[in-house]
Design an enzyme around this catalytic site. Structure first.
Site, PDB file in Angstrom:
ATOM      1  N   GLY A   1       0.830  -1.209   0.000  1.00 17.01           N
ATOM      2  CA  GLY A   1       0.000   0.000   0.000  1.00 17.01           C
ATOM      3  C   GLY A   1       0.859   1.252   0.000  1.00 17.01           C
ATOM      4  O   GLY A   1       0.460   2.278   0.536  1.00 17.01           O
ATOM      5  N   GLY A   2       2.020   1.152  -0.617  1.00 20.21           N
ATOM      6  CA  GLY A   2       2.985   2.264  -0.563  1.00 20.21           C
ATOM      7  C   GLY A   2       2.750   3.361  -1.589  1.00 20.21           C
ATOM      8  O   GLY A   2       3.520   4.315  -1.657  1.00 20.21           O
ATOM      9  N   GLY A   3       1.679   3.240  -2.381  1.00 16.94           N
ATOM     10  CA  GLY A   3       1.439   4.238  -3.421  1.00 16.94           C
ATOM     11  C   GLY A   3       0.763   5.496  -2.922  1.00 16.94           C
ATOM     12  O   GLY A   3       0.703   6.502  -3.624  1.00 16.94           O
TER      13      GLY A   3
ATOM     14  N   GLY B   1      -0.926   7.713   0.921  1.00 14.08           N
ATOM     15  CA  GLY B   1      -1.117   7.810   2.374  1.00 14.08           C
ATOM     16  C   GLY B   1       0.165   7.620   3.174  1.00 14.08           C
ATOM     17  O   GLY B   1       1.259   8.034   2.771  1.00 14.08           O
TER      18      GLY B   1
ATOM     19  N   ASP C   1      -2.333  -7.612  -5.396  1.00 11.65           N
ATOM     20  CA  ASP C   1      -3.337  -7.549  -4.333  1.00 11.65           C
ATOM     21  C   ASP C   1      -2.835  -8.455  -3.204  1.00 11.65           C
ATOM     22  O   ASP C   1      -2.665  -9.666  -3.405  1.00 11.65           O
ATOM     23  CB  ASP C   1      -4.684  -8.055  -4.876  1.00 11.65           C
ATOM     24  CG  ASP C   1      -5.815  -7.834  -3.892  1.00 11.65           C
ATOM     25  OD1 ASP C   1      -5.551  -7.784  -2.677  1.00 11.65           O
ATOM     26  OD2 ASP C   1      -6.968  -7.716  -4.351  1.00 11.65           O
TER      27      ASP C   1
ATOM     28  N   TYR D   1      -6.475   0.483  18.755  1.00 14.80           N
ATOM     29  CA  TYR D   1      -7.546  -0.403  19.241  1.00 14.80           C
ATOM     30  C   TYR D   1      -7.246  -1.891  19.024  1.00 14.80           C
ATOM     31  O   TYR D   1      -8.068  -2.738  19.351  1.00 14.80           O
ATOM     32  CB  TYR D   1      -8.918  -0.006  18.668  1.00 14.80           C
ATOM     33  CG  TYR D   1      -9.051   0.073  17.152  1.00 14.80           C
ATOM     34  CD1 TYR D   1      -8.987  -1.054  16.353  1.00 14.80           C
ATOM     35  CD2 TYR D   1      -9.275   1.302  16.541  1.00 14.80           C
ATOM     36  CE1 TYR D   1      -9.147  -0.978  14.985  1.00 14.80           C
ATOM     37  CE2 TYR D   1      -9.433   1.396  15.167  1.00 14.80           C
ATOM     38  CZ  TYR D   1      -9.368   0.252  14.390  1.00 14.80           C
ATOM     39  OH  TYR D   1      -9.527   0.327  13.026  1.00 14.80           O
TER      40      TYR D   1
ATOM     41  N   PRO E   1      -0.620   3.447  15.290  1.00 13.55           N
ATOM     42  CA  PRO E   1      -0.899   4.888  15.154  1.00 13.55           C
ATOM     43  C   PRO E   1      -2.308   5.234  15.627  1.00 13.55           C
ATOM     44  O   PRO E   1      -3.236   4.456  15.443  1.00 13.55           O
ATOM     45  CB  PRO E   1      -0.789   5.145  13.648  1.00 13.55           C
ATOM     46  CG  PRO E   1      -0.478   3.834  13.008  1.00 13.55           C
ATOM     47  CD  PRO E   1      -0.754   2.759  13.997  1.00 13.55           C
TER      48      PRO E   1
ATOM     49  N   PRO F   1      -5.032   8.561  14.941  1.00 15.65           N
ATOM     50  CA  PRO F   1      -5.406   9.112  13.638  1.00 15.65           C
ATOM     51  C   PRO F   1      -4.353  10.025  13.008  1.00 15.65           C
ATOM     52  O   PRO F   1      -3.903  10.978  13.648  1.00 15.65           O
ATOM     53  CB  PRO F   1      -6.700   9.883  13.935  1.00 15.65           C
ATOM     54  CG  PRO F   1      -6.831   9.958  15.386  1.00 15.65           C
ATOM     55  CD  PRO F   1      -5.848   9.071  16.042  1.00 15.65           C
TER      56      PRO F   1
HETATM   57  C1  HXC Z   1     -20.532  -1.665   4.698  1.00 12.21           C
HETATM   58  C2  HXC Z   1     -19.146  -2.241   2.966  1.00 12.21           C
HETATM   59  C3  HXC Z   1     -18.649  -0.902   2.895  1.00 12.21           C
HETATM   60  C4  HXC Z   1     -19.189   0.059   3.815  1.00 12.21           C
HETATM   61  C5  HXC Z   1     -17.639  -2.071   1.397  1.00 12.21           C
HETATM   62  N1  HXC Z   1     -18.487  -2.914   2.017  1.00 12.21           N
HETATM   63  N2  HXC Z   1     -17.721  -0.837   1.909  1.00 12.21           N
HETATM   64  N3  HXC Z   1     -20.059  -2.605   3.865  1.00 12.21           N
HETATM   65  N4  HXC Z   1     -20.124  -0.375   4.690  1.00 12.21           N
HETATM   66  N5  HXC Z   1     -18.800   1.337   3.813  1.00 12.21           N
HETATM   67  C6  HXC Z   1     -18.703  -4.325   1.716  1.00 12.21           C
HETATM   68  C7  HXC Z   1     -19.311  -4.507   0.344  1.00 12.21           C
HETATM   69  O1  HXC Z   1     -20.730  -4.389   0.394  1.00 12.21           O
HETATM   70  C8  HXC Z   1     -18.900  -5.929   0.016  1.00 12.21           C
HETATM   71  O2  HXC Z   1     -19.695  -6.859   0.712  1.00 12.21           O
HETATM   72  C9  HXC Z   1     -17.524  -6.012   0.637  1.00 12.21           C
HETATM   73  O3  HXC Z   1     -17.452  -4.983   1.638  1.00 12.21           O
HETATM   74  C10 HXC Z   1     -16.408  -5.815  -0.361  1.00 12.21           C
HETATM   75  O4  HXC Z   1     -16.635  -4.561  -0.983  1.00 12.21           O
HETATM   76  P1  HXC Z   1     -15.873  -4.188  -2.317  1.00 12.21           P
HETATM   77  O5  HXC Z   1     -16.114  -2.760  -2.604  1.00 12.21           O
HETATM   78  O6  HXC Z   1     -16.200  -5.185  -3.398  1.00 12.21           O
HETATM   79  O7  HXC Z   1     -14.375  -4.474  -1.897  1.00 12.21           O
HETATM   80  P2  HXC Z   1     -13.051  -3.898  -2.427  1.00 12.21           P
HETATM   81  O8  HXC Z   1     -13.214  -3.245  -3.771  1.00 12.21           O
HETATM   82  O9  HXC Z   1     -12.056  -4.971  -2.322  1.00 12.21           O
HETATM   83  O10 HXC Z   1     -12.703  -2.719  -1.397  1.00 12.21           O
HETATM   84  C11 HXC Z   1     -12.189  -2.993  -0.135  1.00 12.21           C
HETATM   85  C12 HXC Z   1     -12.608  -1.937   0.874  1.00 12.21           C
HETATM   86  C13 HXC Z   1     -12.348  -0.516   0.329  1.00 12.21           C
HETATM   87  C14 HXC Z   1     -11.862  -2.180   2.167  1.00 12.21           C
HETATM   88  C15 HXC Z   1     -14.099  -2.112   1.139  1.00 12.21           C
HETATM   89  O11 HXC Z   1     -12.868   0.464   1.227  1.00 12.21           O
HETATM   90  C16 HXC Z   1     -10.886  -0.288   0.124  1.00 12.21           C
HETATM   91  O12 HXC Z   1     -10.353  -0.687  -0.896  1.00 12.21           O
HETATM   92  N6  HXC Z   1     -10.196   0.331   1.088  1.00 12.21           N
HETATM   93  C17 HXC Z   1      -8.755   0.559   1.045  1.00 12.21           C
HETATM   94  C18 HXC Z   1      -8.317   1.817   1.693  1.00 12.21           C
HETATM   95  C19 HXC Z   1      -8.822   1.982   3.101  1.00 12.21           C
HETATM   96  O13 HXC Z   1      -9.859   1.456   3.495  1.00 12.21           O
HETATM   97  N7  HXC Z   1      -8.088   2.772   3.879  1.00 12.21           N
HETATM   98  C20 HXC Z   1      -8.469   3.044   5.249  1.00 12.21           C
HETATM   99  C21 HXC Z   1      -7.534   2.350   6.123  1.00 12.21           C
HETATM  100  S1  HXC Z   1      -7.495   3.178   7.636  1.00 12.21           S
HETATM  101  P3  HXC Z   1     -20.727  -7.853  -0.040  1.00 12.21           P
HETATM  102  O14 HXC Z   1     -21.358  -8.597   1.068  1.00 12.21           O
HETATM  103  O15 HXC Z   1     -21.634  -6.950  -0.795  1.00 12.21           O
HETATM  104  O16 HXC Z   1     -19.873  -8.726  -0.905  1.00 12.21           O
HETATM  105  C22 HXC Z   1      -7.129   2.097   8.832  1.00 12.21           C
HETATM  106  C23 HXC Z   1      -6.638   2.719  10.120  1.00 12.21           C
HETATM  107  C24 HXC Z   1      -7.675   2.794  11.167  1.00 12.21           C
HETATM  108  O17 HXC Z   1      -7.256   0.944   8.716  1.00 12.21           O
HETATM  109  C25 HXC Z   1      -7.314   3.732  12.314  1.00 12.21           C
HETATM  110  C26 HXC Z   1      -7.799   5.140  12.104  1.00 12.21           C
HETATM  111  C27 HXC Z   1      -8.022   5.924  13.353  1.00 12.21           C
END
Ligand code: HXC
Length: 283
Positions: free
Chosen positions: A16-18, A20, A66, A148, A190, A192
Site C-alpha cells: 500500500g505504498g502508493g 497515504g 493484491d 484499538y 498509530p 489518527p
Molecule cells: C458496509 C461495505 C462498505 C461500507 C464495502 N463494504 N464498503 N459494507 N459499509 N462502507 C462491503 C461490500 O458491500 C462488500 O460486501 C464487501 O465490503 C467488499 O466490498 P468491495 O467494494 O467489493 O471491496 P473492495 O473493492 O475490495 O474494497 C475494499 C474496501 C475498500 C476495504 C471495502 O474500502 C478499500 O479498498 N479500502 C482501502 C483503503 C482503506 O480502506 N483505507 C483506510 C484504512 S485506515 P458484499 O457482502 O456486498 O460482498 C485504517 C486505520 C484505522 O485501517 C485507524 C484510524 C483511526
C-alpha cells in the site's frame, strides 16, 4: 534525527505504498538511502508514487499486486528479488476499513477487511520470511496496526479491530519464533493520521473531524513525518535489539480510559485547580 545513510544498502517493500502513510514512509526511507519497492492494486497510483520517489536517487520499483492473493504475492516477491537482488525489510501497511454497525455487516464486508489486513499481512510475511530463512539472511518486518488492536477493540470498525488484533498477535508470535533466524518483527500502533483513505471512510464530516480532536490530549492529529521517523528507526540497525514491540504514536489518545481524565474536559484547568484547592482545605 538520522544520518542520510541510515538505511543505505537496505531494500524495503511497503505494501500500500502508493499513497497515504505508506507513501510517506517510502519517502522517508528513500531519503535515508533505502531502495524502495511499493505494491498496491492501482497501477496509476503506483506509477505516480514511483515518479515522486525517484528524486531521492535510490532504486525504486512498483508491483501491481493484491496482498489478498497468496500466489500473486509470491510472484511479486520473485520480481522484487530479480529487480533488487535482495530484500531486507517489509512494511505491512496495506489496510482497509469502513464504519458500520456490526449487525449490518455482510459476511462479504467482514471478509474484505480480514482478507486485506490479516491475510494480506500473513501472505507477505510468509513469502518474505521463507525467502530470508532459505537464504540465511537477516530481515526486518514492521506491521502497521492501530491503538484499538491492543486492549479495547473498537465499536463500529469490528472487521478492522479483529484483523489488527490478529496482526498484533502475529507480530509477537513471530518475533519470538523467528528471532533465531535474525528476523525482527515489530509494530507501530498509530492514532489518527490524516490520509485520504482513512478520512473519507472514517471521518465523515468536518464537524466529526473537529470533535474527534477532544479525544487527543496533544490536541492535534499526527503528522506523517512523525510516523515515518518512528518507522525509519524501527527499520534501521539502530533498533537491532528491538523485536516483538508495538510502539504507540497517538498524542496520548489511548490514555483517555483513565478514570478521572474526563474532568479535564468539564472546565478550564484554572477552575479545576481552584476546586482542588477548596477540596484540600475542606479535607
Ligand atoms: C458496509 C461495505 C462498505 C461500507 C464495502 N463494504 N464498503 N459494507 N459499509 N462502507 C462491503 C461490500 O458491500 C462488500 O460486501 C464487501 O465490503 C467488499 O466490498 P468491495 O467494494 O467489493 O471491496 P473492495 O473493492 O475490495 O474494497 C475494499 C474496501 C475498500 C476495504 C471495502 O474500502 C478499500 O479498498 N479500502 C482501502 C483503503 C482503506 O480502506 N483505507 C483506510 C484504512 S485506515 P458484499 O457482502 O456486498 O460482498 C485504517 C486505520 C484505522 O485501517 C485507524 C484510524 C483511526
Amino acid at each position: 534525527m538520522f544520518k542520510e545513510d541510515t538505511l543505505k544498502g537496505k531494500n524495503i517493500l511497503i505494501t500500500g505504498g502508493g499513497s497515504g502513510l505508506g507513501l510517506s514512509m517510502a519517502h522517508k526511507f528513500a531519503s535515508l538511502g533505502a531502495g524502495i519497492a511499493i505494491c498496491g492494486r492501482t497501477e496509476k497510483t503506483l506509477r505516480g508514487a514511483v515518479n515522486e520517489l525517484k528524486h531521492h536517487g535510490t532504486e525504486v520499483h512498483y508491483y501491481v499486486a493484491d496482498v489478498r492473493d497468496f500466489e500473486a504475492v509470491g510472484v511479486m516477491f520473485d520480481g522484487i528479488y530479480t529487480d533488487f537482488g535482495s530484500l531486507h525489510g517489509l512494511v505491512n501497511n496495506a489496510a482497509g476499513n469502513f464504519l458500520s454497525a456490526s449487525e449490518d455487516l455482510s459476511p462479504g464486508g467482514f471478509k474484505a477487511i480480514v482478507d486485506i489486513v490479516l491475510h494480506g499481512s500473513f501472505n507477505c510475511t510468509h513469502h518474505f520470511g521463507n525467502r530470508l530463512i532459505k537464504k540465511k539472511e537477516k530481515g526486518n518486518i514492521l506491521n502497521i496496526v492501530t491503538t484499538y488492536a491492543e486492549d479495547f477493540g473498537s465499536a463500529f470498525v469490528l472487521p478492522s479491530a479483529c484483523s489488527k488484533a490478529g496482526v498484533l498477535a502475529m507480530t509477537r508470535s513471530l518475533a519470538f519464533e523467528w528471532a533465531t533466524y535474525g528476523i525482527r518483527v515489530n509494530a507501530i500502533a498509530p492514532g489518527p493520521f490524516p490520509t485520504e483513505g482513512a478520512w473519507t471512510r472514517l471521518f465523515p464530516t468536518k464537524k466529526f473531524e473537529k470533535q474527534y480532536l477532544n479525544r487527543i490530549p496533544a490536541g492535534r492529529y499526527g503528522e506523517h513525518e512523525e510516523l515515518a521517523n518512528l518507522a525509519a528507526f524501527l527499520m534501521s540497525d539502530l533498533a537491532e535489539y528491538i523485536t516483538g514491540e508495538s510502539v504507540t504514536i497517538d498524542g496520548g489518545e489511548r490514555l483517555s480510559a483513565g478514570q478521572f481524565n474526563f474532568i479535564d474536559s468539564l472546565m478550564s484547568r484554572g477552575k479545576l485547580k481552584t476546586i482542588f484547592k477548596m477540596l484540600k482545605l475542606k479535607g
